[in-house]
Structures are given as structure tokens and as C-alpha cells.
Design a protein around this motif. Sequence first.
Motif, PDB file in Angstrom:
ATOM      1  N   ALA A  60      17.742  -1.956  64.557  1.00 12.41           N
ATOM      2  CA  ALA A  60      16.530  -2.055  63.778  1.00 12.41           C
ATOM      3  C   ALA A  60      15.102  -2.106  64.574  1.00 12.41           C
ATOM      4  O   ALA A  60      14.290  -1.497  64.197  1.00 12.41           O
ATOM      5  N   THR A  61      15.367  -2.720  65.747  1.00 14.37           N
ATOM      6  CA  THR A  61      13.950  -2.490  66.823  1.00 14.37           C
ATOM      7  C   THR A  61      13.797  -0.989  67.114  1.00 14.37           C
ATOM      8  O   THR A  61      12.864  -0.386  67.309  1.00 14.37           O
ATOM      9  N   ARG A  62      14.619  -0.010  67.260  1.00 15.56           N
ATOM     10  CA  ARG A  62      14.971   1.305  67.476  1.00 15.56           C
ATOM     11  C   ARG A  62      13.974   1.948  66.256  1.00 15.56           C
ATOM     12  O   ARG A  62      13.104   2.731  66.483  1.00 15.56           O
ATOM     13  N   MET A  63      14.387   1.666  65.228  1.00 16.10           N
ATOM     14  CA  MET A  63      13.679   2.036  63.981  1.00 16.10           C
ATOM     15  C   MET A  63      11.956   1.894  63.963  1.00 16.10           C
ATOM     16  O   MET A  63      11.265   2.594  63.797  1.00 16.10           O
ATOM     17  N   ALA A  64      11.871   0.480  64.266  1.00 15.21           N
ATOM     18  CA  ALA A  64      10.548  -0.113  64.432  1.00 15.21           C
ATOM     19  C   ALA A  64       9.596   0.548  65.222  1.00 15.21           C
ATOM     20  O   ALA A  64       8.503   1.088  64.998  1.00 15.21           O
ATOM     21  N   ILE A  65      10.263   1.059  66.498  1.00 15.07           N
ATOM     22  CA  ILE A  65       9.669   1.580  67.634  1.00 15.07           C
ATOM     23  C   ILE A  65       9.290   3.132  67.266  1.00 15.07           C
ATOM     24  O   ILE A  65       8.181   3.498  67.304  1.00 15.07           O
ATOM     25  N   SER A  66      10.163   3.626  66.720  1.00 11.87           N
ATOM     26  CA  SER A  66      10.175   5.046  66.046  1.00 11.87           C
ATOM     27  C   SER A  66       8.939   5.278  65.183  1.00 11.87           C
ATOM     28  O   SER A  66       7.981   6.236  65.162  1.00 11.87           O
ATOM     29  N   ARG A  67       8.874   4.194  64.143  1.00 10.49           N
ATOM     30  CA  ARG A  67       7.767   4.303  63.208  1.00 10.49           C
ATOM     31  C   ARG A  67       6.432   4.108  63.811  1.00 10.49           C
ATOM     32  O   ARG A  67       5.491   4.758  63.631  1.00 10.49           O
ATOM     33  N   ALA A  68       6.365   3.321  64.864  1.00  7.38           N
ATOM     34  CA  ALA A  68       5.151   2.944  65.442  1.00  7.38           C
ATOM     35  C   ALA A  68       4.635   4.110  66.572  1.00  7.38           C
ATOM     36  O   ALA A  68       3.509   4.682  66.332  1.00  7.38           O
ATOM     37  N   LEU A  69       5.612   4.968  66.906  1.00  4.16           N
ATOM     38  CA  LEU A  69       5.235   5.970  67.757  1.00  4.16           C
ATOM     39  C   LEU A  69       4.845   7.177  66.986  1.00  4.16           C
ATOM     40  O   LEU A  69       3.829   7.820  67.272  1.00  4.16           O
ATOM     41  N   VAL A  70       5.203   7.242  65.593  1.00  6.66           N
ATOM     42  CA  VAL A  70       4.653   8.288  64.555  1.00  6.66           C
ATOM     43  C   VAL A  70       3.382   7.812  64.221  1.00  6.66           C
ATOM     44  O   VAL A  70       2.602   8.711  64.165  1.00  6.66           O
ATOM     45  N   GLU A 109      16.396  13.400  65.734  1.00  4.54           N
ATOM     46  CA  GLU A 109      17.277  12.352  66.128  1.00  4.54           C
ATOM     47  C   GLU A 109      17.943  11.297  65.144  1.00  4.54           C
ATOM     48  O   GLU A 109      18.655  10.584  65.060  1.00  4.54           O
ATOM     49  N   GLY A 110      17.005  11.362  63.659  1.00  6.69           N
ATOM     50  CA  GLY A 110      17.562  10.414  62.743  1.00  6.69           C
ATOM     51  C   GLY A 110      16.932   8.919  62.859  1.00  6.69           C
ATOM     52  O   GLY A 110      17.536   7.826  62.149  1.00  6.69           O
ATOM     53  N   PHE A 111      15.886   8.804  63.829  1.00  5.63           N
ATOM     54  CA  PHE A 111      15.367   7.287  64.011  1.00  5.63           C
ATOM     55  C   PHE A 111      14.600   6.915  62.912  1.00  5.63           C
ATOM     56  O   PHE A 111      14.373   5.643  62.965  1.00  5.63           O
ATOM     57  N   LEU A 112      14.158   7.667  62.157  1.00  7.56           N
ATOM     58  CA  LEU A 112      13.209   7.452  61.214  1.00  7.56           C
ATOM     59  C   LEU A 112      13.905   6.955  59.612  1.00  7.56           C
ATOM     60  O   LEU A 112      13.399   6.653  58.795  1.00  7.56           O
ATOM     61  N   THR A 113      15.183   7.278  59.635  1.00  9.90           N
ATOM     62  CA  THR A 113      16.042   7.361  58.351  1.00  9.90           C
ATOM     63  C   THR A 113      16.417   5.679  58.533  1.00  9.90           C
ATOM     64  O   THR A 113      17.139   5.321  59.387  1.00  9.90           O
ATOM     65  N   ARG A 131      15.573   1.835  73.821  1.00  8.34           N
ATOM     66  CA  ARG A 131      14.619   2.622  74.362  1.00  8.34           C
ATOM     67  C   ARG A 131      14.745   4.258  74.002  1.00  8.34           C
ATOM     68  O   ARG A 131      13.811   5.065  74.348  1.00  8.34           O
ATOM     69  N   GLN A 132      15.779   4.473  73.290  1.00  8.31           N
ATOM     70  CA  GLN A 132      15.624   5.915  72.783  1.00  8.31           C
ATOM     71  C   GLN A 132      14.520   6.605  72.199  1.00  8.31           C
ATOM     72  O   GLN A 132      14.331   7.852  72.601  1.00  8.31           O
ATOM     73  N   PRO A 133      13.868   5.801  71.352  1.00 10.01           N
ATOM     74  CA  PRO A 133      12.534   6.598  70.803  1.00 10.01           C
ATOM     75  C   PRO A 133      11.563   7.127  72.011  1.00 10.01           C
ATOM     76  O   PRO A 133      10.979   8.265  71.670  1.00 10.01           O
ATOM     77  N   PHE A 134      11.381   6.266  72.934  1.00  4.60           N
ATOM     78  CA  PHE A 134      10.501   6.507  73.929  1.00  4.60           C
ATOM     79  C   PHE A 134      10.969   7.631  74.928  1.00  4.60           C
ATOM     80  O   PHE A 134      10.304   8.451  75.119  1.00  4.60           O
ATOM     81  N   ALA A 135      12.348   7.697  75.217  1.00  5.48           N
ATOM     82  CA  ALA A 135      13.037   8.607  75.923  1.00  5.48           C
ATOM     83  C   ALA A 135      12.496  10.183  75.318  1.00  5.48           C
ATOM     84  O   ALA A 135      12.352  11.084  75.704  1.00  5.48           O
ATOM     85  N   THR A 136      12.860  10.050  73.624  1.00  8.94           N
ATOM     86  CA  THR A 136      12.796  11.357  72.998  1.00  8.94           C
ATOM     87  C   THR A 136      11.472  11.815  73.164  1.00  8.94           C
ATOM     88  O   THR A 136      11.437  13.133  73.170  1.00  8.94           O
ATOM     89  N   VAL A 137      10.495  10.984  73.073  1.00 10.22           N
ATOM     90  CA  VAL A 137       9.032  11.719  73.032  1.00 10.22           C
ATOM     91  C   VAL A 137       8.439  11.710  74.434  1.00 10.22           C
ATOM     92  O   VAL A 137       7.107  11.831  74.524  1.00 10.22           O
ATOM     93  N   LYS A 138       9.285  11.114  75.847  1.00 11.30           N
ATOM     94  CA  LYS A 138       8.843  11.134  76.822  1.00 11.30           C
ATOM     95  C   LYS A 138       7.566  10.219  76.989  1.00 11.30           C
ATOM     96  O   LYS A 138       6.494  10.503  77.813  1.00 11.30           O
ATOM     97  N   ALA A 156       1.152  11.486  65.505  1.00 16.73           N
ATOM     98  CA  ALA A 156       1.693  12.188  64.182  1.00 16.73           C
ATOM     99  C   ALA A 156       2.834  13.537  64.878  1.00 16.73           C
ATOM    100  O   ALA A 156       3.651  13.789  64.082  1.00 16.73           O
ATOM    101  N   GLU A 157       2.411  13.697  66.130  1.00 15.19           N
ATOM    102  CA  GLU A 157       3.055  15.085  66.662  1.00 15.19           C
ATOM    103  C   GLU A 157       4.708  14.486  66.982  1.00 15.19           C
ATOM    104  O   GLU A 157       5.430  15.433  67.470  1.00 15.19           O
ATOM    105  N   ASN A 158       4.662  13.211  67.196  1.00 18.07           N
ATOM    106  CA  ASN A 158       5.995  12.640  67.549  1.00 18.07           C
ATOM    107  C   ASN A 158       7.210  12.754  66.437  1.00 18.07           C
ATOM    108  O   ASN A 158       8.315  12.711  66.652  1.00 18.07           O
ATOM    109  N   ARG A 159       6.822  12.918  65.147  1.00 13.66           N
ATOM    110  CA  ARG A 159       7.419  12.808  63.928  1.00 13.66           C
ATOM    111  C   ARG A 159       8.575  13.945  64.066  1.00 13.66           C
ATOM    112  O   ARG A 159       9.700  13.586  63.866  1.00 13.66           O
TER     113      ARG A 159
END
Length: 128
Positions: free
Chosen positions: A76-86, A99-103, A47-54, A90-93
Motif C-alpha cells: 500500500a505504501t509502494r502504491m502511495a509513493i508511486s502516485r506521489a512521484l507521478v 512496473e505495475g505500481f500504479l495498479t 523503496r521500489q518506486p524511487f529506484a525505478t525513477v532514480k 508526470a514523466e515518471n508515469r
Amino acid sequence: MDRINTIGRRKTAVARIYMQPGNGTITVNGKELNAYFPTEVLQIITRQPFATVKADTTYDVKVNVRGGGVTGQAEATRMAISRALVEANAENRPALKKEGFLTRDSRMVERKKPGRKKARRRFQFSKR
């Protein structure tokens, strides 16, 4: 807005996700998030990516994850969710990148070498 399809990888785990506007439901391999990842730590990682971008209750996520162990699958799920949020906004990037979720974490298990017990472990040396 349509359904967003992205992929995330970690070690040998591959997570494919489908994200669409909804009420914050996360389904992993046909099970609820709490059922698939029973420990609190793995649920937080997912759930970290959702918490990061509220955006906790903004999207429904359906995850198909294969390979690796539970930690690798959660990351792996965290990375995929982060990519989807971006992809969704694009302001979420910047926040997610900070936080390093896109690396992609490229660390893999080192292969076992011949004449050794493991990748680097040698057999015990006996002088006599």
C-alpha cells in the motif's frame, strides 16, 4: 514545491503519505523505515518506486499506514509513493505504470460461507 499527499491501498491496508523535497528519509507511523519494516524484502518493496525513477535521495516521505498485515502495508505504501512521484513529475508515469505500481491490486480475502469450515473448505465427509 509543496508537500504532496496521496493514498495507497492493498487488501485491507491503507497508506496515507506526505512527500516533500528532502534527503530520502522515510518515516512510517513515527518510526524509521528499517524499524517498522524489519525485513529486507519489505524495505525493498517500499523503496521500489524511487529506484525505478532514480530519485532515491530526492524526497522525504512520512507514512501513516493502518490495517492489514506487514506485506499489505508495504505494498500500500509502494502504491502511495508511486502516485506521489507521478504527481511530482508526470514523466515518471510510464516507468511506474510498466512496473505495475500504479495498479490497485483488488484481490481480497474471500468471506467464510455458512456450513463450511472456511471460505471453500468443507467438513470431512464420512460415508459410515
